[in-house]
Design an enzyme around this catalytic site. Structure first.
Site, mmCIF file in Angstrom:
data_model
loop_
_atom_site.group_PDB
_atom_site.id
_atom_site.type_symbol
_atom_site.label_atom_id
_atom_site.label_comp_id
_atom_site.label_asym_id
_atom_site.label_seq_id
_atom_site.Cartn_x
_atom_site.Cartn_y
_atom_site.Cartn_z
ATOM 1 N N GLY A 95 0.836 -1.300 -0.204
ATOM 2 C CA GLY A 95 0.088 0.212 -0.187
ATOM 3 C C GLY A 95 0.379 1.335 -0.153
ATOM 4 N N GLU A 96 2.423 1.235 0.726
ATOM 5 C CA GLU A 96 2.681 2.532 0.410
ATOM 6 C C GLU A 96 3.879 2.807 -0.214
ATOM 7 O OE1 GLU A 96 3.535 0.943 4.533
ATOM 8 O OE2 GLU A 96 2.487 3.077 5.180
#
Lengths: 289, 762
Positions: B718-719
């Protein structure tokens, strides 16, 4: 937030009476897309909303090629661009009403409200100025008319006196070989407010510009009519240099501030760029008209 | 450990998300949907000043307003000692947090909470705020990190002394921390270089921009037990923080995490929860609180603005010889910027024989910063990737070739110490080079006022793990419930359910995931650090294995054979090795479980280490309007090593979301302060996040290099995708107009200023 009174006025006289009784803390409510937000955010104190959406005169949307357009103060944007005859006759106005807020906002927001909110950045006002719109106002002393370019007197300030309300705006019928275009600059492609905007109207005489009107948004305390541009363009042949010079005159007239939406230098610069582009757009439409 | 070459039945497919129906029908319950009988409404009074001493607060008029049930100020909070609380990607000091949720003595930023009111309606509560009299002695604010570092700067906290590397003089300072990561000899490295590029970059604070504002409802019963309903990334983290801030034992607090409308790191720290608890305690009634958008922007964790200096050198053939950086990050009102993470990200994609990185965490009169998706990474990568682009140009090399030549692989040492495990960075660079996007030449614009350019950039994120608990219980109809403590902000209900389904040979829709309250599941650390599919996915795997073993035992019992005789197949059928006529299914065993020994459950608890670092490489085409300075993104491709894409559509969604936020950070988003420290653009009209019309379809390429330390090869996803966009877009703008931009956001007024300076427009 304190309790607020709300009255749905049925006639102009009833609205005027309510506004007189309510004094400074009574406000006309049309679409409410500015007003309700301002009240909720404690930016405006209101004790009474006078809803004008049920008054027949403020709902007029009438157009014919002989008499022009009568646009009631409570007519929402979507009705304007949804009317094919109006959209064909006044495309420069449609440029603005189709970009205000978002589709959802356009379902509610009115051009009359945009005018009475008197934001320097209002999108619909420059095209109304260049289309020679005239405001029809009703109040305790009866009716009066004011050209759109004289309606706003400062940020949030208008010529409306105590008890007065805007009823409709009237536009003359389209001229032959003439048309308008409105453009604004925003960092985002929608859901944004003009850093600067320019509306241009031109009437052509063959290869020459017979007459022109230009008005700017977000570069002065009010939407700004710039007669110098029209005076310069009258009778000129359409060349890049003429268009450039017209842009420079708009830039010279702009007297913007720096704020979170843009810098003064940027707005001056954009006044020229947008005026050039709006003129080219108007010329193209006029040639097709 | 990873099950290489295994054919998966569920993993890698794209089933309908388990929470989908509730989301699209509006049934999903958020914090705002909580309504309790006798409920009161709480509102917060906030400081109009960026820096001031609170001389006096008089709440008597507010208390006298009919309908007002309680008013609290900083004095109502218990004194708490310094204690560090781990919140995934952020460590917060509980004492600072106490002073942040309600100011005592001084206000440190515009919007700092000074009092709170509970009343019978939100409108009465708002009116009561206007009646609270606060006398301030306004102090000079300090808003810029370089100003704040000067010895004579106004001090936010006169007791703060720098935690440094030996240079400290013991005097009070706004510099909370200075650290250095170093190996090799950078002077020697720069001496060996043929090209050296050195630049300074500046970025402003930006916000996570979650759509759902913070909210909390609390009810303190007469026996002192507390229930809190809130929007959070970590119910157990809320429990722990509230326990410490309000001095209540954790066992007396139950936190019910509601559905969450976005967090991106910003919903790990508490703001309203302790206030709602104190107000409920005072009134004996439930108290509901929520923020409006201005409060969210003024007072909840944005991420740091920064000043970053980067110097890098390479040989003519492109070999990097040294890199040096100084990162100075705004902490906001209290220590704790993500400068450490920024220092870990800045040169992460590159093999560097000589490197030195200095990091500074500096207080300024702005809100206390909070974690935001790959905290500190985007601005760091913007700086380094711009310089790398410049070096590649000096060498006359393709920027992806340059990255391929210098890119890290397994065993290379990161600047901040650790050696890399198996990672897929070079694979992302190669996939980018092979992509349709990179192979398709960029056509020039037919409009003479528009210039087009292409840029690339890479990015890294550590990814995390941590403690997590899962229960899997079997229903008699052959479905299973998955009970977990990880709040779902990125599709983790789906990914964890799919892992259980894979292990048990069930369809994904037969696993029902439930995120439950803190009384109903074991400790689970926050949803942060891209950790959930790693840690809770792993716990789910363990719990499902336990169920699988039990199902095998039950089959063995029914067939009167040893469990070793039972074979459990991938499709959920079971057979007997010694007797081919014996066949059963998971469903049949489930139907008979109460006659074969009782309910079947499995549990998985873990403190998961071994997170697999994530690398990505992005390609972007932009068009610059040279008359207005506006930058439009024409095409965007994000390549990422995702380890194993459990639910590829969700992985792609994470990457698209990260790119969208990165593009907003790059082009339009910024905290705009006046010189007195007032935040002027605290609305989503003027805090400009991109809309759907500002971005093209974002293309994604998933590279799968499984994490060898995870049973299913999972890496956090996600990052990483928010890290490269600003650098990639800056490099594309350079390609278009030949101007090296060094500030974020690259908003039209800034771009126009530079275009005019460069003589490209007048």
């Amino acid at each position: 937030m304190k309790p607020i009174d709300y009255v749905r006025a049925r006639t102009l006289d009833e609205a005027v009476l309510l506004l007189r009784q309510g004094g400074e803390r009574a406000r006309v409510l049309a679409g409410g897309t500015d007003l309700i937000v301002q009240v909720r955010e404690n930016r405006r104190d209101v004790d009474l909303f006078v809803d004008i959406k049920n008054i027949p005169e403020t709902n007029r949307l009438e157009y014919d090629p002989e008499h022009g357009l009568t646009l009631g103060a409570a007519v929402p944007c979507y009705r304007i661009y949804g009317n094919p005859a109006v959209a064909k006759a006044y495309p420069g106005l449609i440029d603005a009403v189709a970009m205000i807020g978002s589709v959802q906002i356009q379902g509610r927001a009115t051009v009359g409200g945009n005018l009475c909110n008197a934001s320097p950045a209002a999108d619909s006002i420059p095209p109304m100025i260049v289309y020679r719109g005239v405001c029809h106002i009703y109040g305790p002393q009866g009716s009066r008319v004011v050209p759109v370019e004289e309606f706003c007197t400062g940020p949030g300030q208008t010529v409306l006196g105590p008890g007065e309300l805007l009823v409709w705006i009237h536009f003359p019928p389209p001229e032959r070989h003439a048309q308008a275009h409105y453009l604004r600059f925003t960092p985002r492609n929608e859901m944004d407010i003009a850093v600067a905007g320019s509306a241009a109207y031109v009437r052509l005489n063959g290869e020459r510009i017979a007459s022109a009107r230009v008005a700017l948004s977000a570069v002065a305390p009010t939407p700004l009519f710039v007669p110098e541009v029209g005076e310069y363009l009258a009778g000129k042949e359409i060349t890049d240099e003429v268009i450039r010079q017209a842009g420079e005159l708009a830039k010279a007239a702009a007297r913007p501030i720096t704020d979170m939406r843009g810098t003064a230098e940027q707005r001056k610069h954009l006044s020229a760029v947008l005026t050039r582009r709006a003129l080219r757009g108007a010329i193209q439409r006029a040639q097709e008209a | 450990m990873a099950e290489e070459k295994k054919q998966f039945r569920v993993i890698g497919t794209r089933p309908i998300r388990h929470d989908g129906t509730d989301k699209v029908t509006g049934y999903a319950r958020y914090g705002a949907d909580i309504h309790l009988s006798g409920m009161l409404y709480g509102k917060v009074l906030r400081s109009p000043h960026a820096h001031a001493v609170i001389k006096r607060i008089d709440t008597s008029k507010a208390e006298a307003l009919p309908g007002v049930m309680a008013v609290i100020t900083g004095r109502d909070l218990p004194e708490v000692a310094d204690r560090l609380e781990e919140l995934g990607e952020q460590v917060t000091n509980i004492r600072d947090e106490s002073h942040n949720v309600l100011a005592t003595g001084k206000v440190l930023y515009h919007g700092h909470a000074v009092a709170a009111v509970a009343a019978v309606s939100p409108h009465v509560a708002e009116e009561a705020l206007k009646l609270i009299e606060v006398e301030y002695e306004v102090l000079e604010p300090v808003l810029d990190v370089l100003e704040a570092m000067k010895p004579d700067a106004p001090l936010l906290n006169p007791n703060l002394r720098t935690r440094g590397i030996g240079e400290e003089d013991g005097k009070p300072s706004n510099i909370a921390q200075h650290f250095q990561n170093k190996h090799g000899d950078v002077e020697k490295g720069f001496a060996e270089a043929d090209y050296v590029v050195e630049r300074e970059f500046r970025t402003t604070m930006v916000h996570q921009g979650y759509i759902e504002p913070q909210n909390a409802t609390a009810y303190v019963r007469p026996d002192g037990s507390v229930t809190i309903w809130c929007s959070t990334q970590g119910a157990f983290a809320v429990r722990s923080q509230v326990a410490q801030l309000c001095k209540i034992p954790v066992s007396k607090i139950k936190v019910v995490p509601m559905e969450i409308g976005g967090g991106f790191g910003g919903k790990t720290v508490v703001y309203l929860e302790p206030l709602a608890v104190l107000l409920s305690k005072k009134t004996g009634r439930p108290v509901k609180m929520w923020m409006n958008r201005a409060e969210v922007l003024q007072a909840t964790g944005p991420t740091s603005g920064s000043v970053i200096r980067v110097k890098m050198g390479c040989k003519k053939d492109g070999t990097l010889t040294a890199a040096q950086a100084t990162l100075i990050y705004e902490a906001g009102a209290f220590p704790g910027s993500p400068v450490g993470a920024g220092a870990g990200v800045i040169f992460a994609p590159y093999r560097l024989p000589n490197v030195q990185i200095d990091g500074y965490d500096v207080l300024v009169n702005k809100p206390k910063t909070g974690a935001y998706r790959a905290p500190g990474g985007t601005n760091a990568a913007f700086a380094a990737e711009s310089v790398v682009d410049e070096l590649a140009r000096l060498c006359g090399m393709d920027p992806l070739e340059f990255r391929l030549k210098n890119g890290v692989k397994e065993g290379d040492r990161r600047a901040d110490g650790p050696r890399l495990p198996r990672v897929g960075y070079l694979e992302t660079v190669r996939a980018a080079m092979e992509s349709d996007h990179y192979k398709t030449p960029l056509e020039p614009s037919p409009d003479p006022t528009k210039r087009r350019g292409r840029g690339v950039a890479s990015g890294f994120w550590f990814n995390g793990g941590g403690p997590s608990s899962v229960l899997v219980k079997v229903n008699e109809d052959g479905t299973v419930d998955l009970i977990e403590g990880s709040t779902d902000i990125g599709g983790t209900r789906a990914s964890c359910a799919m892992i259980v389904a894979e292990v048990l040979g069930l369809p994904a829709e037969d696993v029902h995931p439930h995120v439950v309250d803190t009384d109903s599941i074991g400790y689970t650390s926050v949803t942060g650090g891209s950790s959930v599919t790693h840690k809770t996915g792993w716990a789910s795997y363990l719990a499902a294995q336990e169920v699988r073993e039990e199902v095998i035992r039950r089959a063995a019992l029914l067939w009167s054979v040893e469990p070793a005789e039972v074979e459990y197949h991938d499709d959920g059928t079971l057979t007997c090795k010694s007797d081919p006529s014996k066949k059963t299914t998971f469903k049949e065993i489930a139907a008979q479980m109460n006659r074969t020994g009782g309910p079947i459950e499995g549990k998985g608890t873990i403190n998961a280490g071994g997170a697999g670092p994530g690398f990505g490489t992005h390609i972007v085409d932009v068009e610059v309007d040279i008359e207005t300075g506006k930058v439009d993104i024409l095409r965007y491709t994000a390549v990422q090593d995702v380890g194993r894409a459990i639910h590829p559509a969700y992985v792609e969604g994470q990457i698209e979301g990260g790119v969208a936020q990165g593009a907003g950070w790059a082009l339009t988003e910024e905290y705009y302060y006046d010189e007195k420290g007032h935040l002027l653009n605290s609305s989503l009209l003027d805090y400009r996040m991109p809309t759907a019309l500002d971005l093209p379809l974002i293309e994604t390429i998933l590279v799968e290099v499984p994490n060898p330390n995870h049973p299913l090869g999972v890496r956090g996803v996600g990052e990483t995708p928010i890290v490269p966009p600003a650098g990639a877009i800056a490099n594309a703008i350079y390609d278009a107009v030949g101007i090296r931009l060094t500030r974020l956001p690259m908003k039209p007024s800034y771009v126009l200023e530079e275009l005019i300076k460069a003589g490209l427009t007048s």
